[in-house]
Design an enzyme around this catalytic site. Structure first.
Site, PDB file in Angstrom:
ATOM      1  N   GLU A  27       0.810  -1.220   0.000  1.00 31.61           N
ATOM      2  CA  GLU A  27       0.000   0.000   0.000  1.00 31.61           C
ATOM      3  C   GLU A  27       0.847   1.275   0.000  1.00 31.61           C
ATOM      4  OE1 GLU A  27      -3.806  -0.386   2.527  1.00 31.61           O
ATOM      5  OE2 GLU A  27      -2.480  -1.909   3.346  1.00 31.61           O
ATOM      6  N   SER A 155      -6.429  -2.566   1.568  1.00 35.45           N
ATOM      7  CA  SER A 155      -6.818  -1.977   0.280  1.00 35.45           C
ATOM      8  C   SER A 155      -7.286  -3.021  -0.731  1.00 35.45           C
ATOM      9  CB  SER A 155      -5.664  -1.161  -0.326  1.00 35.45           C
ATOM     10  OG  SER A 155      -5.409  -0.015   0.448  1.00 35.45           O
ATOM     11  N   ARG A 260     -11.456   2.641  11.018  1.00 31.46           N
ATOM     12  CA  ARG A 260     -12.618   2.508  10.137  1.00 31.46           C
ATOM     13  C   ARG A 260     -13.049   1.046  10.117  1.00 31.46           C
ATOM     14  NH1 ARG A 260     -10.800   2.673   5.109  1.00 31.46           N
ATOM     15  NH2 ARG A 260     -11.689   0.630   4.612  1.00 31.46           N
ATOM     16  N   ASN A 277      -9.721  -1.123  10.019  1.00 24.95           N
ATOM     17  CA  ASN A 277      -8.479  -0.482   9.590  1.00 24.95           C
ATOM     18  C   ASN A 277      -8.045   0.520  10.647  1.00 24.95           C
ATOM     19  OD1 ASN A 277      -8.245  -1.259   6.463  1.00 24.95           O
ATOM     20  ND2 ASN A 277     -10.388  -0.932   6.974  1.00 24.95           N
TER      21      ASN A 277
END
Length: 312
Positions: A27, A155, A260, A277
């Site tokens: 990421e 992701s 999140r 996350n």
């Protein structure tokens, strides 16, 4: 005059802030975009910030820098999995977000699911895939379709949807390239939501829609066809219930500061927790800033509040 100090508070209380971004995980590119946005917002708010691109060891990246705290915006392994947090603990540098244990747990989707299940929260059924020998047992247990995931990537990297045995074998091979546990998860038919958490409270819920087979990397960061609904369209009582489930899910794994939570509501109205996350994205496509705007908080105010979590 509306100066940053008057609007948000006194930026001097933070001292010098290192915005750690990049990293060496899959990421990296997203983290650099998030980091650039955070760094610019802090500067505009009057904070003495320095951007630090971590390409290898965070110890080396911080060497010679005199900083008072860290805004961690490194997504994925090395930044979101407890490793960086442990380094900063040893160095005695305060940082944003969750600590070592919560970061390590949340980075591992399988262990997170086990924690949730142990607490009595609902998460889709799954099967660990250690080799092709596990394929038939997975098909018998979960049926099709399934989604195959590397347990320690974010992701949606390395994820594939499988509709038959051949696709399941291919999905296992794809996910196995990321050097962590791989598992198949029962496909959930329903609506997908995400809930930002800030200082133990839920932000407005976002409902996601994509024409892709699932909310993959392309849909998250590049596609213009992904739709984000905020307000999410749920009745007030159902949105509040979803927010409460998400707050509970974050507390179970010890989340601090911000996070999140990704959730589905299936065809029976059941909340199905997917993952959490601990260093959410902060790009122009990211979800926490979107939810914050719905709550009346602009990007600079959000970044400021996240940085304030390092004071605790």
């Amino acid at each position: 005059m509306d100066t940053p100090a008057h609007r948000y508070g006194n930026p001097e209380k933070f001292g010098r802030v290192a915005v750690l971004m990049g990293g060496s995980a899959a990421e990296r590119a997203v983290s650099l975009r998030s980091g650039a946005a955070v760094f610019a917002a802090l500067q505009e708010a009057g904070v003495d910030a320095v951007a630090v691109d971590v390409t290898a060891s965070p110890i080396d990246a911080l060497a010679g820098l005199q900083v008072d705290r860290v805004f961690n915006i490194i997504h994925g392994r090395g930044g979101e999995d407890g490793v960086l947090q442990a380094v900063l603990e040893v160095l005695g540098i305060p940082y944003t977000g969750s600590g070592v244990l919560a970061s390590a747990l949340a980075m591992d989707k399988l262990r997170t699911k086990l924690c949730w299940q142990g607490y009595g929260l609902v998460t889709p059924r799954w099967q660990l895939l250690q080799s092709v020998a596990d394929i038939d047992g997975c098909i018998e247990k979960l049926g099709f379709p399934v989604i195959v995931k590397p347990a320690q990537e974010g992701s949606s990297i390395g994820m594939s949807k499988a509709h038959n045995r051949e696709e399941l074998v291919g999905a296992l091979q794809t996910a196995s390239a990321f050097n962590c546990d791989v598992y198949a998860e029962q496909w959930v038919t329903g609506q997908e939501y995400t809930v930002g958490i800030l200082n133990g409270e839920a932000l407005p819920v976002i409902r996601l829609e994509t024409p892709h087979s699932f909310y993959d990397y392309e849909a998250k960061y590049h596609a213009n066809t992904t739709q984000y609904h905020c307000p999410c369209g749920l009745p007030v009582d159902q949105e509040q219930a979803l927010q409460q489930v998400s707050v509970t899910a974050s507390k179970v794994v010890g989340i601090k500061g911000w996070a999140r939570v990704d959730v589905f509501i299936d065809g029976d109205g059941q909340y199905q927790l997917i993952e959490i996350n601990t260093v959410p994205g902060m790009t122009d496509h990211s979800l926490v800033p979107m939810a914050a705007r719905q709550a009346g908080m602009d990007f600079k105010a959000l970044v400021w509040q996240v940085l304030e979590t390092s004071l605790a």
